[in-house]
Scaffold this motif. Structure first.
Motif, PDB file in Angstrom:
ATOM      1  N   GLY A 120       2.961   9.257  12.770  1.00  0.00           N
ATOM      2  CA  GLY A 120       1.908   9.352  11.761  1.00  0.00           C
ATOM      3  C   GLY A 120       2.476   9.547  10.374  1.00  0.00           C
ATOM      4  N   VAL A 121       3.505  10.399  10.282  1.00  0.00           N
ATOM      5  CA  VAL A 121       4.181  10.601   8.991  1.00  0.00           C
ATOM      6  C   VAL A 121       4.787   9.288   8.512  1.00  0.00           C
ATOM      7  CG1 VAL A 121       6.139  11.713   7.846  1.00  0.00           C
ATOM      8  CG2 VAL A 121       4.671  13.042   9.372  1.00  0.00           C
ATOM      9  N   GLY A 122       5.423   8.558   9.429  1.00  0.00           N
ATOM     10  CA  GLY A 122       6.035   7.280   9.067  1.00  0.00           C
ATOM     11  C   GLY A 122       5.020   6.284   8.550  1.00  0.00           C
ATOM     12  N   VAL A 123       3.873   6.176   9.222  1.00  0.00           N
ATOM     13  CA  VAL A 123       2.825   5.246   8.790  1.00  0.00           C
ATOM     14  C   VAL A 123       2.283   5.641   7.416  1.00  0.00           C
ATOM     15  CG1 VAL A 123       0.535   4.313   9.313  1.00  0.00           C
ATOM     16  CG2 VAL A 123       2.182   4.681  11.157  1.00  0.00           C
ATOM     17  N   ALA A 124       2.016   6.937   7.218  1.00  0.00           N
ATOM     18  CA  ALA A 124       1.493   7.415   5.938  1.00  0.00           C
ATOM     19  C   ALA A 124       2.490   7.157   4.808  1.00  0.00           C
ATOM     20  CB  ALA A 124       1.169   8.907   6.027  1.00  0.00           C
ATOM     21  N   VAL A 125       3.773   7.405   5.098  1.00  0.00           N
ATOM     22  CA  VAL A 125       4.812   7.178   4.080  1.00  0.00           C
ATOM     23  C   VAL A 125       4.905   5.706   3.724  1.00  0.00           C
ATOM     24  CG1 VAL A 125       7.308   7.200   3.694  1.00  0.00           C
ATOM     25  CG2 VAL A 125       6.175   9.224   4.607  1.00  0.00           C
ATOM     26  N   PHE A 126       4.898   4.833   4.746  1.00  0.00           N
ATOM     27  CA  PHE A 126       4.995   3.401   4.477  1.00  0.00           C
ATOM     28  C   PHE A 126       3.761   2.876   3.747  1.00  0.00           C
ATOM     29  CE2 PHE A 126       8.640   3.084   7.310  1.00  0.00           C
ATOM     30  CZ  PHE A 126       9.368   2.089   6.682  1.00  0.00           C
ATOM     31  N   ARG A 127       2.589   3.391   4.058  1.00  0.00           N
ATOM     32  CA  ARG A 127       1.376   2.974   3.346  1.00  0.00           C
ATOM     33  C   ARG A 127       1.477   3.345   1.866  1.00  0.00           C
ATOM     34  NH1 ARG A 127      -4.341   4.083   2.505  1.00  0.00           N
ATOM     35  NH2 ARG A 127      -4.090   6.319   2.837  1.00  0.00           N
ATOM     36  N   PHE A 128       1.972   4.542   1.603  1.00  0.00           N
ATOM     37  CA  PHE A 128       2.184   5.010   0.233  1.00  0.00           C
ATOM     38  C   PHE A 128       3.204   4.124  -0.485  1.00  0.00           C
ATOM     39  CE2 PHE A 128       5.075   7.563  -2.431  1.00  0.00           C
ATOM     40  CZ  PHE A 128       4.207   7.987  -3.426  1.00  0.00           C
ATOM     41  N   MET A 129       4.316   3.838   0.189  1.00  0.00           N
ATOM     42  CA  MET A 129       5.382   3.041  -0.416  1.00  0.00           C
ATOM     43  C   MET A 129       4.948   1.600  -0.665  1.00  0.00           C
ATOM     44  SD  MET A 129       8.615   4.424   1.805  1.00  0.00           S
ATOM     45  CE  MET A 129       9.661   3.092   1.241  1.00  0.00           C
ATOM     46  N   LEU A 130       4.168   1.039   0.256  1.00  0.00           N
ATOM     47  CA  LEU A 130       3.768  -0.360   0.125  1.00  0.00           C
ATOM     48  C   LEU A 130       2.861  -0.587  -1.076  1.00  0.00           C
ATOM     49  CD1 LEU A 130       3.241  -1.399   3.847  1.00  0.00           C
ATOM     50  CD2 LEU A 130       4.846  -2.407   2.221  1.00  0.00           C
ATOM     51  N   PHE A 131       1.965   0.379  -1.351  1.00  0.00           N
ATOM     52  CA  PHE A 131       1.106   0.209  -2.524  1.00  0.00           C
ATOM     53  C   PHE A 131       1.938   0.275  -3.801  1.00  0.00           C
ATOM     54  CE2 PHE A 131      -1.858   1.595  -5.853  1.00  0.00           C
ATOM     55  CZ  PHE A 131      -2.802   0.587  -5.727  1.00  0.00           C
ATOM     56  N   LYS A 132       2.879   1.212  -3.850  1.00  0.00           N
ATOM     57  CA  LYS A 132       3.769   1.303  -5.012  1.00  0.00           C
ATOM     58  C   LYS A 132       4.583   0.021  -5.167  1.00  0.00           C
ATOM     59  CE  LYS A 132       4.571   6.232  -5.830  1.00  0.00           C
ATOM     60  NZ  LYS A 132       4.281   6.146  -7.257  1.00  0.00           N
ATOM     61  N   THR A 133       5.107  -0.483  -4.053  1.00  0.00           N
ATOM     62  CA  THR A 133       5.911  -1.704  -4.095  1.00  0.00           C
ATOM     63  C   THR A 133       5.087  -2.890  -4.566  1.00  0.00           C
ATOM     64  OG1 THR A 133       7.305  -0.899  -2.280  1.00  0.00           O
ATOM     65  CG2 THR A 133       7.336  -3.269  -2.714  1.00  0.00           C
ATOM     66  N   ALA A 134       3.861  -3.029  -4.021  1.00  0.00           N
ATOM     67  CA  ALA A 134       2.994  -4.142  -4.407  1.00  0.00           C
ATOM     68  C   ALA A 134       2.659  -4.090  -5.899  1.00  0.00           C
ATOM     69  CB  ALA A 134       1.708  -4.112  -3.578  1.00  0.00           C
ATOM     70  N   ALA A 135       2.325  -2.895  -6.398  1.00  0.00           N
ATOM     71  CA  ALA A 135       2.011  -2.741  -7.825  1.00  0.00           C
ATOM     72  C   ALA A 135       3.223  -3.088  -8.687  1.00  0.00           C
ATOM     73  CB  ALA A 135       1.543  -1.315  -8.110  1.00  0.00           C
ATOM     74  N   CYS A 136       4.399  -2.671  -8.254  1.00  0.00           N
ATOM     75  CA  CYS A 136       5.624  -2.964  -9.009  1.00  0.00           C
ATOM     76  C   CYS A 136       5.934  -4.455  -8.998  1.00  0.00           C
ATOM     77  CB  CYS A 136       6.799  -2.178  -8.437  1.00  0.00           C
ATOM     78  SG  CYS A 136       6.754  -0.411  -8.801  1.00  0.00           S
ATOM     79  N   VAL A 137       5.762  -5.097  -7.828  1.00  0.00           N
ATOM     80  CA  VAL A 137       6.014  -6.542  -7.730  1.00  0.00           C
ATOM     81  C   VAL A 137       5.104  -7.303  -8.682  1.00  0.00           C
ATOM     82  CG1 VAL A 137       5.759  -8.552  -6.215  1.00  0.00           C
ATOM     83  CG2 VAL A 137       6.932  -6.517  -5.392  1.00  0.00           C
ATOM     84  N   LEU A 138       3.825  -6.949  -8.693  1.00  0.00           N
ATOM     85  CA  LEU A 138       2.872  -7.618  -9.584  1.00  0.00           C
ATOM     86  C   LEU A 138       3.177  -7.325 -11.050  1.00  0.00           C
ATOM     87  CD1 LEU A 138      -0.412  -7.032  -7.545  1.00  0.00           C
ATOM     88  CD2 LEU A 138       0.773  -9.202  -7.896  1.00  0.00           C
ATOM     89  N   ALA A 139       3.536  -6.076 -11.353  1.00  0.00           N
ATOM     90  CA  ALA A 139       3.868  -5.726 -12.738  1.00  0.00           C
ATOM     91  C   ALA A 139       5.107  -6.486 -13.212  1.00  0.00           C
ATOM     92  CB  ALA A 139       4.087  -4.215 -12.853  1.00  0.00           C
TER      93      ALA A 139
END
Length: 333
Positions: A120-139
Motif C-alpha cells: 500500500g505504501v508503494g502504491v501511494a508513493v508511486f501515485r504521488f511520484m507519477l503525478f509529479k513526473t507527469a506535471a514535470c514532463v508537460l512543463a
C-alpha cells in the motif's frame, strides 16, 4: 521534549501557518473583486459546469486505471473503479484531516483490499511520484515549445521547480531501492533504540522497507508496465489541465490552448514545492499570478473556483459518499 517530538510539532505548526498566510494573501488580493467574481459565477453556463464535472469524473476514472496498473506488479486482483475510490477516499480524508491523514487513509484503503501495508505504501508513493513526473514532463514540453512566450524570470523559476520536483522523486526512489540506506537505518536504530517495544516496531518497519524495495525493484524492471503507468499519469494530468481553457475560451477566444496548458503545468510544478496541505493556498496564489495577466483577475478567479471544484471538492464529495456507504455496510455486517 525529544528531538523527534519537536520536529513533529514544528511540522504541525509550519504547514498550517504557511497555509493560512497564503489564503490570507489570496483573500486580500481578491477582496475588491469578490462581487464581480460572484456575478461571473452566477452567469456561468450550466453546460460549462456539467463539462467541468464530467472532466473531474473522467480524471478519477483514469486515476483508477493508473492505480490498477501500479497494483498489477503485486499480481493481486484489483479493479480500476477501486483505484478511483482509493483516490476519492484519500481526497475525503485530505479535507477532514487538514492534509495529515491523506496517505494513511489511502494505505488503509489498499490494506482493506488485501494488499500488505508495504505494498500500500508503494502504491501511494508511486501515485504521488507519477503525478509529479507527469506535471514535470508537460512543463518541460511547454518550456521547449513555448519558451519565447514567457519572461526569463518565469522560465527560470519553472526550471528550478521542475528540478526540485524531480529531485524529490529521485530521493524517494533512492530511499526505496538503496540497500546501504536501509543498512544505515538498521545501524542507527541498533545504536539508539534499546526498548524492546520500539525494537519490535523497528523490525516491522525494516520488513516493510524490504517489501517496498522489492515492489519498487519489480516495477522498475517491468518497462512496459512502467511506461503504461507514465502514459496514464500524463493522460490524467491533461484531463485536469484542460479545465481552465474550457472555462475561459468563451470570454477569451484569443486565449490559446497551448498557453493555457503551459500555464497550468507551470502552476502545478511551482505549487508542488511549497509545503501546504494538499497544495491549497500555494496553488491558488500561483494560478492567479500566472493566469491574471492573460484573462484578468475576475475571470482567472472564477475559472480557478471551477477548477478547484473539479479537482478538490468533487473527489471529496465522492470519497465522503463512499466512506458513509462503507461504514453503513460494515455496521450491518
Amino acid at each position: 521534549m525529544s528531538e523527534l517530538k519537536q520536529r513533529i510539532t514544528m511540522k504541525a505548526i509550519i504547514k498550517p501557518t504557511i497555509f493560512f498566510l497564503l489564503i490570507g494573501y489570496f483573500v486580500k488580493y481578491l477582496w475588491s473583486s469578490f462581487d464581480a467574481i460572484f456575478l461571473e459565477l452566477l452567469e456561468t453556463s450550466i453546460w460549462l459546469v456539467l463539462i467541468v464535472i464530467f472532466l473531474g469524473i473522467i480524471y478519477q476514472l483514469v486515476e483508477g486505471k493508473m492505480v490498477q496498473t501500479i497494483i498489477k506488479v503485486t499480481e493481486k486482483p484489483f479493479r480500476s473503479w477501486e483505484g478511483m475510490m482509493a483516490s476519492c477516499y484519500a481526497a475525503f480524508y485530505r479535507v477532514v484531516t487538514f492534509g495529515a491523514g491523506t496517505w494513511l487513509a489511502e494505505i488503509n484503503f489498499y490494506h482493506r483490499k488485501k494488499l500488505t501495508i508495504s505494498e500500500g505504501v508503494g502504491v501511494a508513493v508511486f501515485r504521488f511520484m507519477l503525478f509529479k513526473t507527469a506535471a514535470c514532463v508537460l512543463a518541460i514540453f511547454f518550456l521547449i515549445t513555448e519558451w519565447y512566450l514567457f519572461s526569463t524570470e518565469i522560465v527560470l523559476v519553472v526550471i528550478i521547480c521542475i528540478f526540485i520536483n524531480l529531485l524529490i522523486n529521485g530521493i524517494i526512489l533512492l530511499a526505496a531501492l538503496s540497500m546501504p540506506l536501509q543498512i544505515l537505518f538498521v545501524i542507527l536504530c541498533d545504536r539508539w533504540i534499546k526498548k524492546v517495544k520500539w525494537r519490535a516496531k523497528v523490525d516491522q518497519v525494516n520488513l516493510q522497507i524490504n517489501a517496498l524495495r522489492q515492489m519498487t525493484s519489480d516495477l522498475m524492471r517491468k518497462k512496459k508496465l512502467l511506461f503504461e503507468m507514465i502514459f496514464w499519469g500524463i493522460v490524467k494530468a491533461l484531463i485536469w489541465f484542460i479545465i481552465p481553457y474550457i472555462c475561459l475560451k468563451a470570454d477569451h477566444p484569443e486565449f490559446n490552448l497551448f498557453i493555457s496548458l503551459a500555464l497550468i503545468s507551470f502552476v502545478t510544478v511551482i505549487s508542488g514545492v511549497i509545503p501546504t496541505p494538499g497544495g491549497v493556498g500555494s496553488f491558488e496564489i500561483s494560478y492567479m499570478i500566472f493566469f491574471s495577466p492573460y484573462v484578468g483577475k475576475v475571470d482567472a478567479a472564477s475559472s480557478l473556483l471551477l477548477y478547484r471544484f473539479a479537482t478538490f471538492i468533487l473527489p471529496f464529495i465522492i470519497g465522503g459518499a463512499y466512506t458513509f456507504i462503507s461504514r453503513k455496510k460494515t455496521e450491518k455486517d
